[in-house]
Design an enzyme around this catalytic site. Structure first.
Site, PDB file in Angstrom:
ATOM      1  N   HIS A 104      -9.942  -5.300  10.819  1.00 26.18           N
ATOM      2  CA  HIS A 104     -10.608  -5.099   9.526  1.00 26.18           C
ATOM      3  C   HIS A 104     -11.949  -4.380   9.648  1.00 26.18           C
ATOM      4  O   HIS A 104     -12.785  -4.488   8.753  1.00 26.18           O
ATOM      5  CB  HIS A 104     -10.832  -6.454   8.831  1.00 26.18           C
ATOM      6  N   GLU A 136       0.807  -1.215   0.000  1.00 25.86           N
ATOM      7  CA  GLU A 136       0.000   0.000   0.000  1.00 25.86           C
ATOM      8  C   GLU A 136       0.840   1.266   0.000  1.00 25.86           C
ATOM      9  O   GLU A 136       0.429   2.291  -0.557  1.00 25.86           O
ATOM     10  CB  GLU A 136      -0.947   0.020   1.205  1.00 25.86           C
TER      11      GLU A 136
HETATM   12  C1  LIG Z   1      -1.781  -4.712   4.311  1.00 28.46           C
HETATM   13  C2  LIG Z   1      -2.895  -5.485   3.678  1.00 28.46           C
HETATM   14  N1  LIG Z   1      -3.224  -5.238   2.400  1.00 28.46           N
HETATM   15  C3  LIG Z   1      -4.210  -5.909   1.792  1.00 28.46           C
HETATM   16  C4  LIG Z   1      -4.913  -6.861   2.470  1.00 28.46           C
HETATM   17  C5  LIG Z   1      -6.044  -7.624   1.775  1.00 28.46           C
HETATM   18  N2  LIG Z   1      -5.632  -9.004   1.511  1.00 28.46           N
HETATM   19  C6  LIG Z   1      -5.933  -9.984   2.360  1.00 28.46           C
HETATM   20  S1  LIG Z   1      -5.273 -11.444   1.905  1.00 28.46           S
HETATM   21  C7  LIG Z   1      -4.577 -10.781   0.525  1.00 28.46           C
HETATM   22  C8  LIG Z   1      -3.761 -11.662  -0.396  1.00 28.46           C
HETATM   23  C9  LIG Z   1      -2.558 -12.230   0.270  1.00 28.46           C
HETATM   24  O1  LIG Z   1      -1.911 -13.112  -0.591  1.00 28.46           O
HETATM   25  P1  LIG Z   1      -0.794 -14.120  -0.080  1.00 28.46           P
HETATM   26  O2  LIG Z   1       0.122 -13.435   0.845  1.00 28.46           O
HETATM   27  O3  LIG Z   1      -0.193 -14.776  -1.265  1.00 28.46           O
HETATM   28  O4  LIG Z   1      -1.579 -15.196   0.802  1.00 28.46           O
HETATM   29  P2  LIG Z   1      -2.735 -16.192   0.326  1.00 28.46           P
HETATM   30  O5  LIG Z   1      -4.027 -15.482   0.590  1.00 28.46           O
HETATM   31  O6  LIG Z   1      -2.513 -16.512  -1.102  1.00 28.46           O
HETATM   32  O7  LIG Z   1      -2.598 -17.375   1.204  1.00 28.46           O
HETATM   33  C10 LIG Z   1      -4.860  -9.428   0.438  1.00 28.46           C
HETATM   34  C11 LIG Z   1      -4.439  -8.549  -0.634  1.00 28.46           C
HETATM   35  C12 LIG Z   1      -4.572  -7.069   3.812  1.00 28.46           C
HETATM   36  N3  LIG Z   1      -5.233  -7.933   4.576  1.00 28.46           N
HETATM   37  N4  LIG Z   1      -3.556  -6.392   4.380  1.00 28.46           N
END
Ligand SMILES: Cc1ncc(C[n+]2csc(CCOP(=O)(O)OP(=O)(O)O)c2C)c(N)n1
Ligand SMILES: Cc1ncc(C[n+]2csc(CCOP(=O)(O)OP(=O)(O)O)c2C)c(N)n1
Ligand SMILES: [Mg+2]
Ligand SMILES: [Mg+2]
Lengths: 331, 342, 342, 331
Positions: free
Chosen positions: D135, D67
């Site tokens: 959240h 972000e």
């Molecule tokens: C700082 C932040 N930005 C965005 C989000 C929204 N978000 C939640 S899970 C996610 C994807 C994360 O991907 P990854 O680290 O590959 O884990 P996966 O869900 O694939 O297990 C996002 C963008 C968040 N929770 N925190």
């Protein structure tokens, strides 16, 4: 039988903080310090100078320039049983670590059902001095908005020691706000066991006509204004040092306004959505009928702090502004 | 000696430093201007004319002078707070720079910014920034805008090795590499972040060696040698300008003064600093040039001196900003409409 | 196939996966428990019993089951929000985990956390965290505390490949490496961060290849093969436990379900998911074991089913937290004193 | 001669935002969107769905999860001549980008002497729904504290379109606050040129007895409360939608209180140091003698939001709370 307390020593706020850190480090081997340049450099404001020699670089840890990691590591270490005190150099740099403060430190205890907390002290320095827009800020009202944090800001060596000791022995995250222009201020400090529990304001001087609400660097300003008001205008001002912004001592505010019926709140950050707003809202909620005049806010002009000296001076609240606010209220 | 590091393995190659066409006289003047500007700034800080934080780059002049000579005027430039040299080398007037230090309304940033925030948008010097690492992502945005609107323009962002440890560096490098942005990450590695030696703050202190984590190439140069800086910048910029993506250029350098004027320098020996002085980029070039033409060296020195003294006089004579302007220029209009709309 | 990457060059070596002593029956049970727990969670989400965000790890079970079998009970564990499998494999009771999903007072986090925030401090499972990357630096702190207070204990922190692009990853990795902390960065690389394929978000999508930027070794395993996971975890943990510093373990895996229950999955073809199903870690192990002893497979399956149905019954039967407790446990005491002090 | 405006269409807030983004992208090729999963995924709340097909992935850019880089790149691109609209998915994630917002976007214009600004729109989503402590937050009062930012929060499709269009055509950073539970709310939207300048509150309904001050999701709550107050208690409530928190429409607040003499401010964040505090402080500063009762704040309980449904419901302010606050004030 009363125990004999050691006679209070006179010292600066800087030394009061350092002595408290040292005392707690001697008392409790779990206490560790971390931050940028707190070791070899001696601390940006020389607060930690000498401690690395005394306790070694394992307990007084210089970190990379990575404030989020500083707070995150401190919180994690606290979960793991250490008692970390993190230094953020200036409050401005808390912004890159604020997710760790608000979304982690402040949340852990409640979010996981009170299984554990984060007993960590996060020291940060407010202040100014031609440091320009990104280096002259304070975000006191922001931190005070967040459940799960304690937020304190001493204005004397005694309170610096007592609040910090309370913070270091507690079980939850404490935002400990220092002020760069106050480090050399002197005062008496009680003995090593002195604790100042959070949530209690301090009556700096009593008065009948108006209450000046202040904290941190605005306390000496309010005192000076009170002197002027007495000497030049025959106005008897009470000065209340909040000391703690979260929890806020609402009882003390109400008590004082019951006696003086007028309040001026002095703070150094931007006026809108600041600390004064909460003081004002609180007082009219809890003491509406006691107020003879609107609570006045004396605060900074709403400008990114300019470097140029005359502009900076015009931005900051001053003793004149306090005096003028009181006189506007009383006339 | 210029080292080129492969984007895949970080394995270094020595690249011949081909700068036979370099005008060392120009470089001498460029470096001396920075040196004298900063020495005078330091004096006027001591005299109370300059306030706040003043970070001098004395000892590091070969980096800004050398690299700037390779940048094009239409390239975007952003730096950290140690920005005087970059501003001067970019062509910002010493008068207005010194006036900025004095907090005068004639300053490059109207006296609002001070030492850490020199900017001149007309020269695409987008400013010095004082939150460590913060400007690195701004640079990705400028590079993105350039890629969309003016192919051939690149963004150059200057930072210290200490800044490479903050999250913002990682996010900026990864975004630039993933989006294939034309950006040169130029690291002035002076060995210290404030009082912390680079190896105490980073597991891999050579920033160039981290480029492979982003699939970027990197070049490493001796930042005390202006020829090396120019050679390395040429290589790196040629790559970036070709549109192949971002690159890192790391210049190893050294600051002779404290981090800022407030620095007690408890963290290093006087001897270390003295030893490094033998590598003074300004003195060494002067010595080399004196062997060719002493009079010309003296003439340049005198010209630079006059220019910088004039800058001080200009700064002294300029007025402070009027306090009535305090709230100007915070937002264009409170209602959010564009200026000039009614 | 386990790949070991050198801390200096990121050059990979194939390491023989020596797990002849692995009890595949245990692994089957461990994976199936996670699978069935999550399938039931999904059903009860659809039925409105479970709310908020529910992130299922269906397809990824070999990673948590395999790696957890190598961790010691005294090791610290933190995960991202996709935490059900890690919690169960750590030994948290399915009853209390399911109750957490139902928001009941008997939940592992008292109903305060929900799906994303399972924790049990008594088992050193310090929780699932929902700010991407945020828990990585917490893990450095736990590793630091362990290093000081209990040598031999390590911290394992689980995250997605998407999280490796945020600044926090960089700061945590660099701090861990610089301070030589006993921490295993365990990346579940499922190829997507929400709907974004890893290569569209990272210039170097293999997280293991970035370890060299921190001078760390890294191991890469096939996360759909529990043997591979165990073998790689053993190697990596042996390194970390020896006190030589942190390491990265990257498990390539795949999630069969959407990112969360709200995901319309516009970003990938159904065929891609179907093709990956041939690599289902639970089904494949079941098939392998059926060839040995079908009855035993059936028995385990039935036991797991009973356990998970009981968990649902427990969750259903449990009370919601009393609203009068809403403000409990925010801070230990408002005055900051330690609990029990008067 | 009056021009003939196209008749207003009825649409949702979600569609109003999408249509405005689309219209501005068609009108101005400098407009670009960036954020996590705004392209292929279609946006977490489906706001940007379809835009990547229409404008391509160069103008609708998916980003890494980073972000701070999203905001930093947007600000830099704005400096370089683009018109970026960044989406932060939820307000909670603004914390990892807040340094870019406060120390960069908000500072550039003034700090460099008004040479350039950062015309960037930062969209972020408030909301809740068993999403737990990290959240479910909003930080409206935080942003509103910071000079150099515009902070707006629509509560209708018309305002969503008009405020967003104003934001996208302006010259400075705008924090554009959406609400996850309001995307499907419907209403009329005027034609494509409709601009809502910042700093003007909107009178949702006029009343004589009390003013309900609200914004974003609390506006429909306040309307529902006003209905109940009228139907069940014969109380005639005015509803004021702030729409813009910075600048705050102090004139509208004072005007309204001059007529009603009572105010209840409704917000969804924690009560202390929130938006209501500023509303309260402002009113007693500017209309002290007009207030017949203390300004009441209806806000969230000061708790990290719990996941469990009954706890969450107890945390959040509700229509009942508004009705109760008004009745306490009037009786
Ligand atoms: C700082 C932040 N930005 C965005 C989000 C929204 N978000 C939640 S899970 C996610 C994807 C994360 O991907 P990854 O680290 O590959 O884990 P996966 O869900 O694939 O297990 C996002 C963008 C968040 N929770 N925190
Ligand atoms: C986020 C942040 N943290 C800390 C500081 C304080 N600080 C200012 S300069 C500096 C050292 C930076 O070192 P480096 O990047 O190597 O640059 P150098 O000063 O050596 O040129 C620090 C810690 C800051 N300005 N911003
Ligand atoms: Mg440096
Ligand atoms: Mg993933």
């Amino acid at each position: 039988m009363a125990t004999l307390a050691a006679p209070p020593r006179t010292t600066t706020i800087r030394d009061a903080i350092r002595d408290t850190l040292r005392g707690e480090m001697q008392r409790d081997s779990r206490v560790v310090l971390l931050g940028e340049d707190i070791g070899a450099y001696g601390g940006s404001y020389a607060v930690t100078r000498g401690l690395v020699d005394e306790f070694g670089s394992d307990r007084v840890r210089d970190t990379p320039i990575a404030e989020s990691a500083i707070v995150g590591a401190a919180v994690g270490a606290a979960m793991g049983g250490l008692r970390p005190v993190a230094e953020l150099m200036t409050t401005n740099f808390a912004l890159v670590a604020i997710d760790q403060i608000v979304n982690h430190a402040a949340k852990l205890r409640h979010m996981f059902g009170d299984q554990f907390g984060a007993p960590v002290v996060i020291r940060m320095v407010n202040g100014w001095g031609q440091l320009a827009a990104t280096h002259s800020q304070s975000f006191d009202a922001w931190f005070a908005h967040v459940p799960g944090l304690h937020v304190v800001a001493p204005s004397t060596p005694a309170d610096a020691a007592g609040l910090l000791r309370n913070a270091m022995r507690g079980e939850d995250p404490v935002i400990f706000i220092e002020h760069s222009r106050q480090y050399s201020q002197k005062g008496a400090v009680p003995d090593d066991g002195h604790l100042v529990p959070f949530g209690k304001a301090r009556t700096v001087r009593s008065g009948r006509d108006v209450t000046l609400v202040a904290y941190s660097y605005t306390v000496p300003m309010a005192e000076a204004a009170a002197d002027r008001l007495a000497a030049e205008h025959g106005i008897d001002a009470e000065v209340l040092d909040l000391r703690s912004l979260r929890p806020l001592d609402r009882d003390a505010l109400v008590d004082s306004v019951r006696r003086t019926h007028r309040v001026v709140c002095v703070e150094e950050s931007w006026r809108s959505f600041g600390v004064g707003a909460e003081v004002s809202a609180t007082l009219q909620e809890l003491a509406f009928d006691e107020l003879d005049a609107p609570v006045q806010r004396v605060a900074a002009r709403e400008v990114p702090m300019p470097y140029s000296k005359p502009l900076e001076a015009a931005c900051l609240p001053g003793i004149d502004d306090i005096v003028a606010a009181v006189r506007a209220q009383i006339s | 000696m210029v080292l080129a590091l492969s984007p895949l393995t970080a394995a270094p190659n020595v690249v011949p430093a081909a700068v036979s066409d370099l005008d060392l006289w120009d470089m001498y003047r460029a470096m001396l201007r920075v040196r004298r500007f900063e020495e005078l700034a330091g004096q006027h800080y001591a005299a109370g004319k300059v306030g706040g934080f003043l970070h001098l780059g004395i000892g590091e002049e070969a980096v800004c002078a050398g690299a700037s000579s390779v940048l094009k005027p239409h390239d975007h430039l952003l730096t950290h707070y140690r920005d005087h040299g970059w501003a001067l080398a970019r062509g910002l007037e010493p008068d207005r720079c010194m006036a900025e230090l004095f907090g005068k309304s004639t300053g490059v940033s109207g006296g609002r910014g001070g030492s850490m925030h020199f900017a001149d948008a007309s020269k695409r010097m987008w400013g010095g920034y004082a939150i460590v690492g913060g400007h690195l992502t701004l640079a990705t945005g400028l590079a993105w805008a350039a890629k969309v609107q003016e192919p051939g323009t690149i963004a150059c962002v200057v930072f210290g090795e200490g800044a490479s440890n903050i999250g913002e560096f990682h996010e900026a490098a990864n975004l630039a590499a993933t989006w294939n942005l034309p950006i040169l990450f130029l690291c002035e590695n002076n060995g210290f972040g404030m009082g912390t030696r680079s190896a105490r703050a980073a597991a891999v202190p050579d920033v160039a060696r981290r480029a492979a984590a982003y699939g970027m190439p990197a070049w490493q140069v001796d930042g005390m040698d202006v020829r090396d800086v120019v050679a390395g910048t040429r290589e790196a910029l040629a790559f970036v300008r070709s549109g192949e993506g971002p690159a890192i250029l790391e210049a190893h350098t050294y600051r002779f003064r404290g981090h800022s004027m407030a620095d007690p320098e408890l963290y290093r020996d006087k001897q270390e600093v003295e030893a490094m002085r033998s590598r003074d980029p300004v003195v060494n070039v002067a010595t080399e040039l004196r062997a060719i033409d002493t009079a010309r060296v003296d003439a340049i020195t005198a010209e630079v001196e006059a220019e910088m003294q004039a800058a001080v006089a200009f700064a002294e004579a300029s007025p402070f900003p009027d306090v009535s302007t305090l709230e100007d220029g915070i937002v264009a209009r409170p209602d959010g409409l564009t200026r000039g709309v009614r």
